[in-house]
Design a protein around this motif. Structure first.
Motif, PDB file in Angstrom:
ATOM      1  N   ILE A 272       0.866  -1.179   0.000  1.00 19.54           N
ATOM      2  CA  ILE A 272       0.000   0.000   0.000  1.00 19.54           C
ATOM      3  C   ILE A 272       0.902   1.229   0.000  1.00 19.54           C
ATOM      4  N   SER A 273       0.301   2.394  -0.276  1.00 18.75           N
ATOM      5  CA  SER A 273       1.038   3.656  -0.149  1.00 18.75           C
ATOM      6  C   SER A 273       0.089   4.736   0.361  1.00 18.75           C
ATOM      7  N   PHE A 274       0.675   5.764   0.948  1.00 17.57           N
ATOM      8  CA  PHE A 274      -0.068   6.943   1.379  1.00 17.57           C
ATOM      9  C   PHE A 274       0.920   8.092   1.495  1.00 17.57           C
ATOM     10  N   GLY A 275       0.394   9.308   1.466  1.00 20.31           N
ATOM     11  CA  GLY A 275       1.223  10.489   1.638  1.00 20.31           C
ATOM     12  C   GLY A 275       1.074  11.052   3.037  1.00 20.31           C
ATOM     13  N   VAL A 276       2.164  11.611   3.552  1.00 21.31           N
ATOM     14  CA  VAL A 276       2.132  12.263   4.866  1.00 21.31           C
ATOM     15  C   VAL A 276       2.995  13.515   4.788  1.00 21.31           C
ATOM     16  N   GLY A 277       2.466  14.622   5.293  1.00 19.66           N
ATOM     17  CA  GLY A 277       3.204  15.877   5.309  1.00 19.66           C
ATOM     18  C   GLY A 277       4.352  15.829   6.300  1.00 19.66           C
ATOM     19  N   THR A 278       5.517  16.327   5.892  1.00 22.50           N
ATOM     20  CA  THR A 278       6.671  16.321   6.783  1.00 22.50           C
ATOM     21  C   THR A 278       6.542  17.352   7.897  1.00 22.50           C
ATOM     22  N   GLY A 279       5.579  18.257   7.775  1.00 23.67           N
ATOM     23  CA  GLY A 279       5.330  19.222   8.839  1.00 23.67           C
ATOM     24  C   GLY A 279       4.249  18.778   9.806  1.00 23.67           C
ATOM     25  N   SER A 280       3.662  17.609   9.585  1.00 14.50           N
ATOM     26  CA  SER A 280       2.579  17.145  10.463  1.00 14.50           C
ATOM     27  C   SER A 280       3.144  16.668  11.795  1.00 14.50           C
ATOM     28  N   SER A 281       2.311  16.700  12.813  1.00 14.23           N
ATOM     29  CA  SER A 281       2.747  16.262  14.144  1.00 14.23           C
ATOM     30  C   SER A 281       3.017  14.760  14.179  1.00 14.23           C
ATOM     31  N   SER A 282       2.438  13.997  13.250  1.00 14.27           N
ATOM     32  CA  SER A 282       2.644  12.548  13.202  1.00 14.27           C
ATOM     33  C   SER A 282       3.938  12.160  12.486  1.00 14.27           C
ATOM     34  N   TRP A 283       4.459  13.048  11.632  1.00 13.69           N
ATOM     35  CA  TRP A 283       5.603  12.674  10.816  1.00 13.69           C
ATOM     36  C   TRP A 283       6.828  12.209  11.608  1.00 13.69           C
ATOM     37  N   PRO A 284       7.220  12.856  12.705  1.00 18.97           N
ATOM     38  CA  PRO A 284       8.420  12.372  13.403  1.00 18.97           C
ATOM     39  C   PRO A 284       8.321  10.900  13.813  1.00 18.97           C
ATOM     40  N   VAL A 285       7.153  10.448  14.239  1.00 21.64           N
ATOM     41  CA  VAL A 285       6.983   9.049  14.621  1.00 21.64           C
ATOM     42  C   VAL A 285       6.901   8.166  13.373  1.00 21.64           C
ATOM     43  N   VAL A 286       6.101   8.578  12.376  1.00 17.01           N
ATOM     44  CA  VAL A 286       5.968   7.795  11.141  1.00 17.01           C
ATOM     45  C   VAL A 286       7.317   7.678  10.433  1.00 17.01           C
ATOM     46  N   SER A 287       8.136   8.712  10.515  1.00 17.65           N
ATOM     47  CA  SER A 287       9.435   8.696   9.833  1.00 17.65           C
ATOM     48  C   SER A 287      10.385   7.645  10.406  1.00 17.65           C
ATOM     49  N   GLU A 288      10.138   7.223  11.642  1.00 18.29           N
ATOM     50  CA  GLU A 288      10.999   6.240  12.301  1.00 18.29           C
ATOM     51  C   GLU A 288      10.326   4.885  12.491  1.00 18.29           C
ATOM     52  N   ALA A 289       9.008   4.828  12.316  1.00 13.76           N
ATOM     53  CA  ALA A 289       8.257   3.604  12.622  1.00 13.76           C
ATOM     54  C   ALA A 289       8.597   2.475  11.657  1.00 13.76           C
TER      55      ALA A 289
END
Length: 183
Positions: free
Chosen positions: A72-89
């Motif tokens: 699957i794929s999805f987009g996430v903004g690098t300025g979102s509050s979730s990105w720091p966790v998603v970037s490492e998950a």
């Protein structure tokens, strides 16, 4: 021209001569992109992940990429509050929302909201990923790539577990608001 010679010039059929031409298009911009995609109905999903705390956000960019392997794929903004966790998950959760879950979609779309507070029913799923209750379907996926795309990242992930057995109709996002399917 002899019969053995061919005319390679382009001819316009009479039907095309009567087709009107388009007006001057608008220049590409973030506003143009938003205006065009407001007219595109999209399914609504919530993406979750867990770091020091659970995070999640509403996504309308969810896509099935491949069946073998199941990606699957999805987009996430690098300025979102979730990105720091998603970037490492290593693992993320994908939840397909039902039409009865407009409020849940709004909570996960709202910046600064307590997304995993009292109003959100969830449990810890496979690989420690937060899994939302009452959704139409969910997957837990292992992240395989994070591709830079402007101010976003396209996350590609492989499904490792899930449950497709929720009931109801999907929640849609169209023209700037949540909608239900109509027959």
């Amino acid at each position: 021209m002899t019969p053995s010679q061919k005319d390679n010039s382009m001819t316009v059929s009479p039907e095309l001569r009567t087709v009107p031409t388009i007006g001057a298009p608008r220049q590409a911009s973030p506003d143009l992109l938003r205006s065009v995609f407001r007219r595109h109905a999209a399914g609504v999903a919530v993406i979750t992940a867990h770091g020091e705390r659970p995070v999640g956000f509403t996504a309308t960019s969810l896509n099935s990429v491949a069946a073998e392997p199941p990606l699957i794929s999805f987009g996430v903004g690098t300025g979102s509050s979730s990105w720091p966790v998603v970037s490492e998950a290593e693992f993320i959760g994908v939840h397909i929302l039902g039409e009865h879950q407009q409020e849940l979609a709004a909570i996960f779309a709202c910046s600064g909201a307590d997304r995993f507070g009292e109003g959100t029913r969830w449990s810890i799923g496979p690989e420690g990923v937060p899994v939302l209750d009452g959704v139409l379907a969910w997957l837990v996926c292992r992240v395989v790539a994070r591709v830079p795309a402007g101010d976003h990242r396209i996350v590609i992930a492989q499904a490792v577990a899930g449950d497709p057995d929720g009931t109801g109709r999907p929640l849609l996002y169209h023209h700037g608001r949540f909608n239900a399917l109509r027959d």
